[in-house]
Enzyme design. Structure first.
Site, PDB file in Angstrom:
ATOM      1  N   SER A 123       0.758  -1.199   0.192  1.00 32.88           N
ATOM      2  CA  SER A 123      -0.150   0.013   0.113  1.00 32.88           C
ATOM      3  C   SER A 123       0.868   1.322   0.014  1.00 32.88           C
ATOM      4  CB  SER A 123      -0.861  -0.053   1.007  1.00 32.88           C
ATOM      5  OG  SER A 123      -1.936   0.939   1.215  1.00 32.88           O
ATOM      6  N   LYS A 147      -0.450  -4.265  -3.613  1.00 30.92           N
ATOM      7  CA  LYS A 147      -1.820  -3.508  -3.060  1.00 30.92           C
ATOM      8  C   LYS A 147      -1.960  -2.173  -3.846  1.00 30.92           C
ATOM      9  CE  LYS A 147      -4.831  -2.466   0.788  1.00 30.92           C
ATOM     10  NZ  LYS A 147      -5.164  -1.022   0.523  1.00 30.92           N
ATOM     11  N   ASP A 168      10.379   5.446  -9.820  1.00 29.26           N
ATOM     12  CA  ASP A 168       9.806   6.206 -11.253  1.00 29.26           C
ATOM     13  C   ASP A 168      10.454   7.416 -11.615  1.00 29.26           C
ATOM     14  OD1 ASP A 168       7.937   4.081 -11.616  1.00 29.26           O
ATOM     15  OD2 ASP A 168       6.215   5.068 -11.335  1.00 29.26           O
TER      16      ASP A 168
END
Length: 553
Positions: free
Chosen positions: A293, A318, A304
């Site tokens: 999460s 998740k 990223d």
């Protein structure tokens, strides 16, 4: 009379739902009509059950069972929270509760103190690990379940609570005053060497970002020039805290995560809103299969933007967002309202629950359907199965004998004895029991049960069971028996073979008696494979830069 009144209220509620509310909509809408019809059927069925069923029924319990069974058809994160459980739910989301500040559990002989948290009433009042709780106020809890004992220990801040505990052969009384307990999101941080700072982030409840910020600034003031952020075993939590933590390392105005759902009001793009604490410090993030999460948002966003090297194992996967919706009578529902997408555009949800409902089995996103995305530097990353680390480190597995010694509480009990025989120990980061003390542990095991089945023994046992169904069994029976003799383990030999591993486990448990949770974490970092890999990469800036460049793929 109270039960009867509850039933009247229940029937009234169903009637209001079924007729006054739902039928106010246009019944030509098939979906709304089906919803209204089925709620009416459910209300009628419960009412008739109450009238006709041979025994008395509890309407609250029956309806709760029905609600939970219905929600099980969706995903594991959509939950019903009745009024009586709202305090526990609040504690999970905020990390705060009123109590004495101790983790309790059952070790077979009763409920004991597993870990008193530093600075809270249990620890400051003198309770120790392994103290067995006999009474809370005037209530005998020696036979009660752990959950009941935990509930009795909790209560409003500034209220007194009396405990009677058994410590070794002594019975002791304590009178504590409950406090507002706010669990730490950062249970430990420190310097691994002259240049490398380390922050363990265990949760994402309220103030997580402030705790990480303070730790980061303190480590920089101590001379740390590079950082390891440990998100292993972090189950996630508040989305806003994840965004703030990413903002500590990347500039203002950058997208961190986007939530997209069915309703317009849950569609939102979260961006960094402040100047970072340090946008250049070399950074490694540790993740594993239990990082989930919000932990995945932080790790994924930093990956990223090519801001950190990720080390460890693939995360949980998740990518679903939950919102708490208030219901009538102070109940609540935690409901999945959206999926989140990190800056590259990928969603990392690993299980397709819609497909799972159709198939009747857990359905993961197949590798063939995973899509490619690119990081800021052009590195290829995939969606649909959690966050994959840039540098994989195989999980550390323990020998069966180690699992057995821990599971049967022999390590725990030996550490308790050790604690009461030694006033102090050395630094938690370097403490290790001596060879002589290990021999004491082996002697301590004499007469205690800790047998186990090794992986190889289990394989041979399975082979025998399979072979029994073969017409050739009698021919190969002797060979199987000979193989069994060769693979059968010796507990005494395993205590020698795995001495180094067992000594480390015992040492960490002993450290917890003197230095509590913080010390146990610090002790566990010694010979940590993920951490050793992180330090190795941070020691070679060119290697770190190469990993974060597209040419490394």
């Amino acid at each position: 009379m109270k039960i009867k009144n509850n039933k009247i209220i229940l029937w009234t509620l169903f009637s209001v739902l079924a007729f006054s509310g739902i039928f106010a909509f246009n019944t030509k809408n098939d979906k709304l009509f089906a919803l209204a019809k089925n709620i009416d059927i459910f209300a009628t069925m419960v009412r008739e059950l109450d009238s006709y069923y041979v025994d008395e029924i509890d309407p609250d319990e029956l309806v709760t069972v029905g609600i939970n069974a219905m929600l099980e058809e969706l995903d594991p994160y959509t939950e019903y929270v009745p009024e009586e459980e709202s305090e526990d739910f609040r504690m999970l989301t905020t990390g705060e509760y009123g109590g004495i500040g101790a983790l309790i559990g059952n070790r077979g002989s009763g409920n004991i103190i597993i870990m008193p948290y530093t600075g809270f009433p249990a620890q400051s009042g003198g309770l120790k690990i392994a103290d067995q709780i006999l009474k809370i106020d005037s209530i005998d809890v020696s036979e009660k379940a752990t959950g009941e004992v935990s509930d009795l220990l909790k209560g409003p801040a500034n209220t007194p609570v009396k405990l009677k505990v058994k410590r070794n052969t002594d019975t002791l009384d304590f009178e504590l005053v409950r406090r507002k307990i706010s669990l730490k999101n950062v249970p430990f941080y420190g310097k691994l060497d002259q240049k490398t700072g380390y922050i363990k982030l265990g949760d994402f409840t309220k103030n997580a970002s402030n705790e990480v910020r303070k730790a980061l600034i303190d480590l920089k003031n101590q001379g740390s020039e590079q950082l390891v952020l440990d998100l292993r075993d972090n189950p996630g939590g508040l989305l806003g805290e994840a965004v703030e933590i990413v903002n500590l390392f990347i500039p203002k105005g950058k997208e961190v995560v986007k939530t997209i759902g069915k309703l317009e009001n849950v569609n939102y793009t979260y961006k960094t809103s402040k100047s970072p604490v340090d946008k250049d410090i070399p950074l490694v993030v540790l993740i594993n299969e239990r990082s989930a999460s919000a932990a995945e948002i932080v790790a994924g966003a930093l990956q990223d933007y090519d801001r950190a090297v990720l080390i460890g194992r693939k995360s949980f996967g998740k990518g679903l967002v939950q919102t708490t919706v208030p219901l009538t009578y102070n109940a609540q529902m935690k409901v999945t309202t959206a999926k989140y997408y990190i800056p590259s555009g990928r969603c990392i949800q690993a299980i397709d629950y819609a497909q799972s409902r159709e198939n009747g089995a857990i359905t993961s996103v197949p590798d063939s359907l995973r899509k490619e995305f690119k990081t800021k530097n052009g590195r290829i990353v995939l969606d649909g199965a959690g966050i994959e680390p840039d540098q994989m480190v195989e999980t550390e597995s323990y020998a069966p004998i180690s699992y057995s010694l821990v599971a049967r509480s022999h390590v725990f009990d030996f550490a308790t004895e050790y604690f009461y025989q030694h006033d102090s120990i050395g630094d938690p980061s370097t403490f290790e029991i001596t060879d002589e003390e290990y021999r004491d542990f082996v002697a301590f095991l004499d007469g205690k049960e800790y047998d186990y089945t090794t992986y190889l023994e289990k394989s041979v046992e399975d082979m025998r069971e399979t072979a029994k169904n073969s017409p050739l069994y009698e021919e190969i029976k002797a060979q199987i028996e000979e193989l069994e003799k060769k693979v059968n383990h010796s507990k005494e030999q395993d205590l020698i073979t795995y001495q180094k591993e067992i000594k480390k486990i015992i040492s960490e448990e002993i450290v917890s008696r003197y230095y509590f949770q913080e010390g146990m974490i610090e002790a566990s970092l010694e010979e940590d494979k993920d951490l050793l890999k992180a330090i190795e990469i941070l020691a070679e800036p060119k290697k770190l830069d190469l990993i974060l460049s597209a040419s490394a793929k």
